[in-house]
Write a protein that holds these residues in place. Structure first.
Motif, PDB file in Angstrom:
ATOM      1  N   UNK A 273     -12.395  -7.772 -23.726  1.00 57.89           N
ATOM      2  CA  UNK A 273     -11.933  -7.474 -22.385  1.00 57.89           C
ATOM      3  C   UNK A 273     -10.822  -6.439 -22.408  1.00 57.89           C
ATOM      4  N   UNK A 274     -10.476  -5.923 -21.252  1.00 58.56           N
ATOM      5  CA  UNK A 274      -9.388  -4.963 -21.141  1.00 58.56           C
ATOM      6  C   UNK A 274      -8.050  -5.696 -21.172  1.00 58.56           C
ATOM      7  N   UNK A 275      -7.072  -5.112 -21.814  1.00 55.71           N
ATOM      8  CA  UNK A 275      -5.729  -5.681 -21.801  1.00 55.71           C
ATOM      9  C   UNK A 275      -5.114  -5.465 -20.428  1.00 55.71           C
ATOM     10  N   UNK A 276      -4.026  -6.198 -20.138  1.00 51.76           N
ATOM     11  CA  UNK A 276      -3.351  -6.027 -18.854  1.00 51.76           C
ATOM     12  C   UNK A 276      -2.867  -4.588 -18.686  1.00 51.76           C
ATOM     13  N   UNK A 277      -2.425  -3.976 -19.770  1.00 52.38           N
ATOM     14  CA  UNK A 277      -1.955  -2.592 -19.676  1.00 52.38           C
ATOM     15  C   UNK A 277      -3.111  -1.641 -19.392  1.00 52.38           C
ATOM     16  N   UNK A 278      -4.254  -1.891 -20.005  1.00 58.37           N
ATOM     17  CA  UNK A 278      -5.422  -1.050 -19.739  1.00 58.37           C
ATOM     18  C   UNK A 278      -5.879  -1.208 -18.296  1.00 58.37           C
ATOM     19  N   UNK A 279      -5.839  -2.424 -17.779  1.00 59.74           N
ATOM     20  CA  UNK A 279      -6.193  -2.652 -16.373  1.00 59.74           C
ATOM     21  C   UNK A 279      -5.262  -1.848 -15.471  1.00 59.74           C
ATOM     22  N   UNK A 280      -3.980  -1.849 -15.795  1.00 56.02           N
ATOM     23  CA  UNK A 280      -3.003  -1.094 -15.007  1.00 56.02           C
ATOM     24  C   UNK A 280      -3.312   0.395 -15.045  1.00 56.02           C
ATOM     25  N   UNK A 281      -3.636   0.916 -16.226  1.00 55.50           N
ATOM     26  CA  UNK A 281      -3.948   2.335 -16.376  1.00 55.50           C
ATOM     27  C   UNK A 281      -5.142   2.725 -15.509  1.00 55.50           C
TER      28      UNK A 281
ATOM     29  N   UNK B 194       0.821  -1.210   0.000  1.00 58.54           N
ATOM     30  CA  UNK B 194       0.000   0.000   0.000  1.00 58.54           C
ATOM     31  C   UNK B 194       0.855   1.261   0.000  1.00 58.54           C
ATOM     32  N   UNK B 195       1.842   1.323   0.870  1.00 54.07           N
ATOM     33  CA  UNK B 195       2.665   2.536   0.960  1.00 54.07           C
ATOM     34  C   UNK B 195       3.550   2.691  -0.264  1.00 54.07           C
ATOM     35  N   UNK B 196       4.002   1.586  -0.818  1.00 53.09           N
ATOM     36  CA  UNK B 196       4.847   1.624  -2.024  1.00 53.09           C
ATOM     37  C   UNK B 196       4.078   2.210  -3.202  1.00 53.09           C
ATOM     38  N   UNK B 197       2.866   1.717  -3.428  1.00 51.72           N
ATOM     39  CA  UNK B 197       2.046   2.215  -4.531  1.00 51.72           C
ATOM     40  C   UNK B 197       1.692   3.683  -4.302  1.00 51.72           C
TER      41      UNK B 197
ATOM     42  N   UNK C  20       3.481   1.113 -13.655  1.00 49.41           N
ATOM     43  CA  UNK C  20       2.799   0.344 -14.696  1.00 49.41           C
ATOM     44  C   UNK C  20       3.245  -1.115 -14.683  1.00 49.41           C
ATOM     45  N   UNK C  21       4.541  -1.350 -14.520  1.00 51.57           N
ATOM     46  CA  UNK C  21       5.040  -2.716 -14.480  1.00 51.57           C
ATOM     47  C   UNK C  21       4.472  -3.463 -13.272  1.00 51.57           C
ATOM     48  N   UNK C  22       4.397  -2.784 -12.127  1.00 53.44           N
ATOM     49  CA  UNK C  22       3.868  -3.431 -10.918  1.00 53.44           C
ATOM     50  C   UNK C  22       2.395  -3.783 -11.093  1.00 53.44           C
ATOM     51  N   UNK C  23       1.590  -2.821 -11.567  1.00 49.68           N
ATOM     52  CA  UNK C  23       0.160  -3.061 -11.724  1.00 49.68           C
ATOM     53  C   UNK C  23      -0.130  -4.087 -12.813  1.00 49.68           C
ATOM     54  N   UNK C  24       0.692  -4.116 -13.834  1.00 49.99           N
ATOM     55  CA  UNK C  24       0.522  -5.119 -14.882  1.00 49.99           C
ATOM     56  C   UNK C  24       0.766  -6.519 -14.327  1.00 49.99           C
ATOM     57  N   UNK C  25       1.771  -6.643 -13.456  1.00 54.58           N
ATOM     58  CA  UNK C  25       2.022  -7.942 -12.824  1.00 54.58           C
ATOM     59  C   UNK C  25       0.827  -8.370 -11.980  1.00 54.58           C
ATOM     60  N   UNK C  26       0.218  -7.421 -11.277  1.00 59.77           N
ATOM     61  CA  UNK C  26      -0.973  -7.745 -10.488  1.00 59.77           C
ATOM     62  C   UNK C  26      -2.119  -8.202 -11.385  1.00 59.77           C
ATOM     63  N   UNK C  27      -2.278  -7.513 -12.513  1.00 56.78           N
ATOM     64  CA  UNK C  27      -3.363  -7.862 -13.437  1.00 56.78           C
ATOM     65  C   UNK C  27      -3.169  -9.266 -13.994  1.00 56.78           C
ATOM     66  N   UNK C  28      -1.949  -9.585 -14.383  1.00 57.22           N
ATOM     67  CA  UNK C  28      -1.651 -10.909 -14.923  1.00 57.22           C
ATOM     68  C   UNK C  28      -1.900 -11.983 -13.866  1.00 57.22           C
ATOM     69  N   UNK C  29      -1.451 -11.706 -12.624  1.00 58.78           N
ATOM     70  CA  UNK C  29      -1.653 -12.675 -11.544  1.00 58.78           C
ATOM     71  C   UNK C  29      -3.137 -12.864 -11.244  1.00 58.78           C
ATOM     72  N   UNK C  30      -3.911 -11.787 -11.330  1.00 54.39           N
ATOM     73  CA  UNK C  30      -5.332 -11.882 -11.027  1.00 54.39           C
ATOM     74  C   UNK C  30      -6.061 -12.699 -12.099  1.00 54.39           C
ATOM     75  N   UNK C  31      -5.563 -12.657 -13.325  1.00 55.34           N
ATOM     76  CA  UNK C  31      -6.185 -13.460 -14.390  1.00 55.34           C
ATOM     77  C   UNK C  31      -5.951 -14.954 -14.156  1.00 55.34           C
TER      78      UNK C  31
END
Length: 351
Positions: free
Chosen positions: A173-181, A112-115, A140-151
């Motif tokens: 569906x939204x791409x992983x990058x769009x989810x991150x955005x 939480x504090x990092x983000x 963006x790289x961090x959130x994309x990793x979260x999106x991929x893991x959530x899939x």
């Protein structure tokens, strides 16, 4: 064109047909592709994105969130040294909003504090090109990793990240990058503005001690204090639009192609709407709720009720647990800086 009055602001925020939100908050960009965030999109894309996110902020969800938001606020106060000193902004407000939005989004608690740190770095660059600085690449790289893991391993909780990962628009569906955005947009929206409003509201209550004493004597004024804080602080100072067709704002012609800057801060201090003392913080102002701190029209902040819950939770607990709260000796207000947000960087207190 600069829009400054309450009425002109109301008209401009409602005219989404002629005034596009594409590029909102960005003056220019050197990036190859600027993401289409919810605040930077128009219908039908905006309608789709808002529909995906709305359930996370609806009344039922907020009622369910109220107890644990209060628990987070109590836990933060429990950590403070007896009698102080403490910092309302850095020790209470910012950690609370960071924790709340982190939990709602589905970000692991350890991050939480990092983000939040990355998002604070990015918002300080607005309205410049945030997509060209290292903090954006890292986030963006961090959130994309979260999106991929959530899939691959869907969360049991119906959090915002899961809603974005599973969303479909006409079968796409939204791409992983769009989810991150879009996740970035939600985090930023839920982080700074409410934290700065909390800090500024508490400051106004303490800088003239009679206000704090009045709240102690009459808790029913907490809602008035919250609404006046939102109006008087206006943490998000402005939004932008681009005219895609000829239009008028309060009788003034706005030709197609014009950029329009709408000063929410100025509108919330408009004497024609709020009276000759509009620049004052008044617990008894009857129309404080007419503020534009959450915007207006189709872009009205989805998290407006969440923000009010957070502000109220902090105020209630400070009044109950720290009735002797006062500003630390020698405190001089210092703005948090940045072109977009307005608020106090620190608010040292003792009790």
């Amino acid at each position: 064109m600069l829009v400054t009055t309450h009425e002109a602001t109301r008209q401009a925020l409602l005219d989404h047909a002629s005034l596009s939100s594409a590029g909102n908050f960005i003056l220019h960009t050197g990036s190859e592709a600027v993401p289409s965030l919810i605040s930077q999109s128009d219908p039908p894309e905006h309608t789709f994105l808002r529909g995906v996110l709305r359930p996370a902020f609806q009344r039922k969800a907020m009622v369910n969130a109220l107890p644990w938001i209060g628990e987070l606020a109590d836990a933060l106060i429990d950590r403070l040294p007896a009698g102080g000193p403490a910092d309302i902004v850095t020790d209470l407000a910012m950690p609370l909003t960071s924790s709340v939005i982190g939990r709602l989004v589905g970000i692991p608690e350890a991050d939480w504090s990092y983000v939040s740190r990355l998002c604070l770095d990015l918002s300080a660059h607005v309205p410049g090109d945030i997509f060209a600085i290292p903090a954006w690449t890292e986030l963006e790289e961090y959130l994309t990793r979260l999106a991929i893991a959530r899939r691959t391993q869907p969360a049991k909780a119906d959090d915002i990240l899961t809603r974005l990962v599973t969303a479909e628009d006409n079968g796409r569906g939204l791409t992983d990058r769009e989810v991150a955005f879009h996740t970035f947009q939600v985090v930023v929206a839920g982080l700074e503005s409410t934290a700065y409003t909390i800090g500024w509201t508490v400051y106004q209550l303490l800088v003239q001690r009679a206000r704090w004493e009045e709240l102690l004597a009459d808790g029913s004024l907490i809602a008035s204090a919250r609404n006046e804080g939102l109006r008087h602080c206006t943490a998000i100072q402005w939004v932008m639009r681009k005219a895609v067709a000829d239009t008028t704002i309060d009788g003034v012609a706005v030709p197609a192609g014009s950029r329009v800057v709408i000063s929410l801060e100025s509108a919330n201090l408009d004497e024609t709407e709020f009276g000759s003392d509009a620049a004052e913080f008044d617990l008894h102002r009857g129309n404080s709720r007419k503020h534009f701190a959450f915007g207006h029209g189709i872009h009205l902040c989805l998290g407006s009720e969440l923000s009010q819950i957070e502000i109220t939770s902090i105020l209630e607990r400070l009044l109950d647990r720290m009735p002797g709260l006062r500003l630390a000796d020698g405190f001089t207000p210092q703005d948090a800086g940045g072109a977009l947000f307005r608020g106090l960087r620190h608010l040292p207190v003792v009790w």
